[in-house]
Design a protein around this motif. Sequence first.
Motif, PDB file in Angstrom:
ATOM      1  N   HIS A   1       0.844  -1.202   0.000  1.00  9.35           N
ATOM      2  CA  HIS A   1       0.000   0.000   0.000  1.00  9.35           C
ATOM      3  C   HIS A   1       0.880   1.253   0.000  1.00  9.35           C
ATOM      4  N   GLY A   2       1.886   1.269   0.876  1.00 11.68           N
ATOM      5  CA  GLY A   2       2.773   2.415   0.944  1.00 11.68           C
ATOM      6  C   GLY A   2       3.540   2.627  -0.343  1.00 11.68           C
ATOM      7  N   GLN A   3       4.012   1.544  -0.938  1.00  7.69           N
ATOM      8  CA  GLN A   3       4.760   1.639  -2.195  1.00  7.69           C
ATOM      9  C   GLN A   3       3.882   2.164  -3.326  1.00  7.69           C
ATOM     10  N   ALA A   4       2.641   1.694  -3.378  1.00  8.31           N
ATOM     11  CA  ALA A   4       1.727   2.133  -4.436  1.00  8.31           C
ATOM     12  C   ALA A   4       1.382   3.608  -4.279  1.00  8.31           C
ATOM     13  N   LEU A   5       1.104   4.020  -3.051  1.00 12.82           N
ATOM     14  CA  LEU A   5       0.775   5.427  -2.807  1.00 12.82           C
ATOM     15  C   LEU A   5       1.979   6.324  -3.075  1.00 12.82           C
ATOM     16  N   ARG A   6       3.150   5.870  -2.666  1.00  9.43           N
ATOM     17  CA  ARG A   6       4.356   6.650  -2.932  1.00  9.43           C
ATOM     18  C   ARG A   6       4.574   6.787  -4.446  1.00  9.43           C
ATOM     19  N   ALA A   7       4.398   5.695  -5.179  1.00 11.76           N
ATOM     20  CA  ALA A   7       4.581   5.734  -6.633  1.00 11.76           C
ATOM     21  C   ALA A   7       3.615   6.728  -7.264  1.00 11.76           C
ATOM     22  N   TYR A   8       2.399   6.776  -6.738  1.00 18.61           N
ATOM     23  CA  TYR A   8       1.404   7.707  -7.256  1.00 18.61           C
ATOM     24  C   TYR A   8       1.831   9.155  -6.983  1.00 18.61           C
ATOM     25  N   VAL A   9       2.279   9.406  -5.767  1.00 21.21           N
ATOM     26  CA  VAL A   9       2.744  10.760  -5.405  1.00 21.21           C
ATOM     27  C   VAL A   9       3.912  11.172  -6.290  1.00 21.21           C
ATOM     28  N   ASN A  10       4.870  10.272  -6.462  1.00 24.84           N
ATOM     29  CA  ASN A  10       6.050  10.596  -7.268  1.00 24.84           C
ATOM     30  C   ASN A  10       5.697  10.852  -8.722  1.00 24.84           C
ATOM     31  N   TYR A  11       4.669  10.182  -9.217  1.00 18.37           N
ATOM     32  CA  TYR A  11       4.278  10.369 -10.618  1.00 18.37           C
ATOM     33  C   TYR A  11       3.505  11.668 -10.814  1.00 18.37           C
ATOM     34  N   VAL A  12       2.574  11.930  -9.912  1.00 14.80           N
ATOM     35  CA  VAL A  12       1.696  13.098 -10.082  1.00 14.80           C
ATOM     36  C   VAL A  12       2.344  14.381  -9.568  1.00 14.80           C
ATOM     37  N   TRP A  13       3.103  14.274  -8.472  1.00 15.57           N
ATOM     38  CA  TRP A  13       3.740  15.451  -7.879  1.00 15.57           C
ATOM     39  C   TRP A  13       5.251  15.216  -7.767  1.00 15.57           C
ATOM     40  N   PRO A  14       5.969  15.100  -8.874  1.00 14.68           N
ATOM     41  CA  PRO A  14       7.396  14.745  -8.851  1.00 14.68           C
ATOM     42  C   PRO A  14       8.272  15.784  -8.149  1.00 14.68           C
ATOM     43  N   GLU A  15       7.775  17.012  -8.023  1.00 13.03           N
ATOM     44  CA  GLU A  15       8.560  18.058  -7.363  1.00 13.03           C
ATOM     45  C   GLU A  15       8.617  17.874  -5.852  1.00 13.03           C
ATOM     46  N   PHE A  16       7.740  17.042  -5.292  1.00 13.84           N
ATOM     47  CA  PHE A  16       7.701  16.826  -3.848  1.00 13.84           C
ATOM     48  C   PHE A  16       8.816  15.866  -3.445  1.00 13.84           C
ATOM     49  N   ASP A  17       9.630  16.258  -2.478  1.00  9.30           N
ATOM     50  CA  ASP A  17      10.752  15.428  -2.012  1.00  9.30           C
ATOM     51  C   ASP A  17      10.218  14.403  -1.004  1.00  9.30           C
ATOM     52  N   TRP A  18       9.663  13.329  -1.536  1.00  9.76           N
ATOM     53  CA  TRP A  18       9.020  12.313  -0.694  1.00  9.76           C
ATOM     54  C   TRP A  18      10.017  11.692   0.279  1.00  9.76           C
ATOM     55  N   GLU A  19      11.178  11.349  -0.196  1.00 11.13           N
ATOM     56  CA  GLU A  19      12.163  10.637   0.624  1.00 11.13           C
ATOM     57  C   GLU A  19      12.551  11.437   1.866  1.00 11.13           C
ATOM     58  N   THR A  20      12.816  12.716   1.698  1.00 11.26           N
ATOM     59  CA  THR A  20      13.198  13.554   2.846  1.00 11.26           C
ATOM     60  C   THR A  20      12.036  13.705   3.826  1.00 11.26           C
ATOM     61  N   GLY A  21      10.849  13.954   3.289  1.00 11.18           N
ATOM     62  CA  GLY A  21       9.684  14.096   4.155  1.00 11.18           C
ATOM     63  C   GLY A  21       9.409  12.841   4.942  1.00 11.18           C
ATOM     64  N   TYR A  22       9.507  11.696   4.288  1.00 12.68           N
ATOM     65  CA  TYR A  22       9.246  10.428   4.967  1.00 12.68           C
ATOM     66  C   TYR A  22      10.306  10.144   6.032  1.00 12.68           C
ATOM     67  N   ARG A  23      11.540  10.457   5.731  1.00  9.70           N
ATOM     68  CA  ARG A  23      12.616  10.218   6.703  1.00  9.70           C
ATOM     69  C   ARG A  23      12.371  10.995   7.992  1.00  9.70           C
ATOM     70  N   HIS A  24      11.966  12.250   7.866  1.00  2.00           N
ATOM     71  CA  HIS A  24      11.670  13.060   9.050  1.00  2.00           C
ATOM     72  C   HIS A  24      10.425  12.534   9.780  1.00  2.00           C
ATOM     73  N   PHE A  25       9.420  12.144   9.002  1.00  4.16           N
ATOM     74  CA  PHE A  25       8.208  11.573   9.589  1.00  4.16           C
ATOM     75  C   PHE A  25       8.534  10.314  10.381  1.00  4.16           C
ATOM     76  N   PHE A  26       9.297   9.416   9.772  1.00  4.61           N
ATOM     77  CA  PHE A  26       9.582   8.130  10.399  1.00  4.61           C
ATOM     78  C   PHE A  26      10.333   8.308  11.717  1.00  4.61           C
ATOM     79  N   LYS A  27      11.224   9.288  11.759  1.00  5.27           N
ATOM     80  CA  LYS A  27      11.982   9.533  12.982  1.00  5.27           C
ATOM     81  C   LYS A  27      11.050   9.882  14.141  1.00  5.27           C
ATOM     82  N   GLU A  28      10.051  10.720  13.882  1.00  2.41           N
ATOM     83  CA  GLU A  28       9.093  11.073  14.932  1.00  2.41           C
ATOM     84  C   GLU A  28       8.097   9.943  15.178  1.00  2.41           C
ATOM     85  N   TYR A  29       7.624   9.343  14.092  1.00  2.00           N
ATOM     86  CA  TYR A  29       6.603   8.298  14.181  1.00  2.00           C
ATOM     87  C   TYR A  29       7.085   7.104  15.004  1.00  2.00           C
ATOM     88  N   SER A  30       8.376   6.804  14.901  1.00  3.54           N
ATOM     89  CA  SER A  30       8.915   5.641  15.608  1.00  3.54           C
ATOM     90  C   SER A  30       8.797   5.791  17.126  1.00  3.54           C
TER      91      SER A  30
END
Length: 281
Positions: free
Chosen positions: A84-113
């Motif tokens: 599910h996460g991979q599919a949603l990420r792929a969709y975000v990267n395709y439709v909004w390629p300017e969004f730095d998904w990797e950096t945002g997720y890394r910061h999210f994961f640090k807090e989420y953990s």
Amino acid sequence: MKRLNKNYNGGIESTHWKIADLDFSTIDLAQVALDENLFYLVTSASFIESGSSLYTQNLVEYYRDEPEIEDWLRNQWEVEELQHGQALRAYVNYVWPEFDWETGYRHFFKEYSDHCKVELLAPTKGLEMVAHCAVEASTAALYRALSRCTTEPILKEMASLIGRDEVSHYKYFYRYFRRFRKEEGLRRHRILWTLCHRMLEIKNQDTSCALRHVVQIKSPSHANDAAYIKNISKKMNEMVRRHLSADMTIKMVIRPLDLPPMIESMVTYPLTQIMNKFFLR
């Protein structure tokens, strides 16, 4: 292209969708790229779903003396949640390629953990199972609403497929919960408290955490603007609420209470109204 998964209800194999089944090249970018509500909703969901390995590890450790449950968590639930996460990420990267998904997720994961630790799980195995009934019911409702609120065919299909997976996961958690309920002698008041507590956690911790980190990358100047983020959240929730099957969600959430039919009918309507208001917060 389909993948065969083991079926944990007796060994019957069943097909499961793959990301390769979704042809992103057919997406009409002009139709969805400027939809800010959709962007925040899909991207926030992609962060949460991509963190599945973290809470799967916690559950595997919690149920390490339950081989059947551990096997299902590792080999079906985690696999499908990560997809599910991979599919949603792929969709975000395709439709909004300017969004730095990797950096945002890394910061999210640090807090989420910090919110996903074994010691923060429910105090008994049965109560943790019922807590996940609430999680799966809520996420199934979210994806059903997402499927209805967009006219873009690929996102509509993907949300529908994810929603079906979440309903399937709910059934497993519910089945395991019923076993533990008897073993632990769980009373309704403890079950109800756990259901409510976990739903509030989803709303106040998981979703808000993901949204804050999406905003941090999307609009850095508003990263610490609580009013700005709250307004985005309100718009997202209004969109979801307009397409939400609240009555169906309530029935799934309260099913573990095993209420008499008459009582269930009496409480469904007022709880549905509460659910609608819940998505306006």
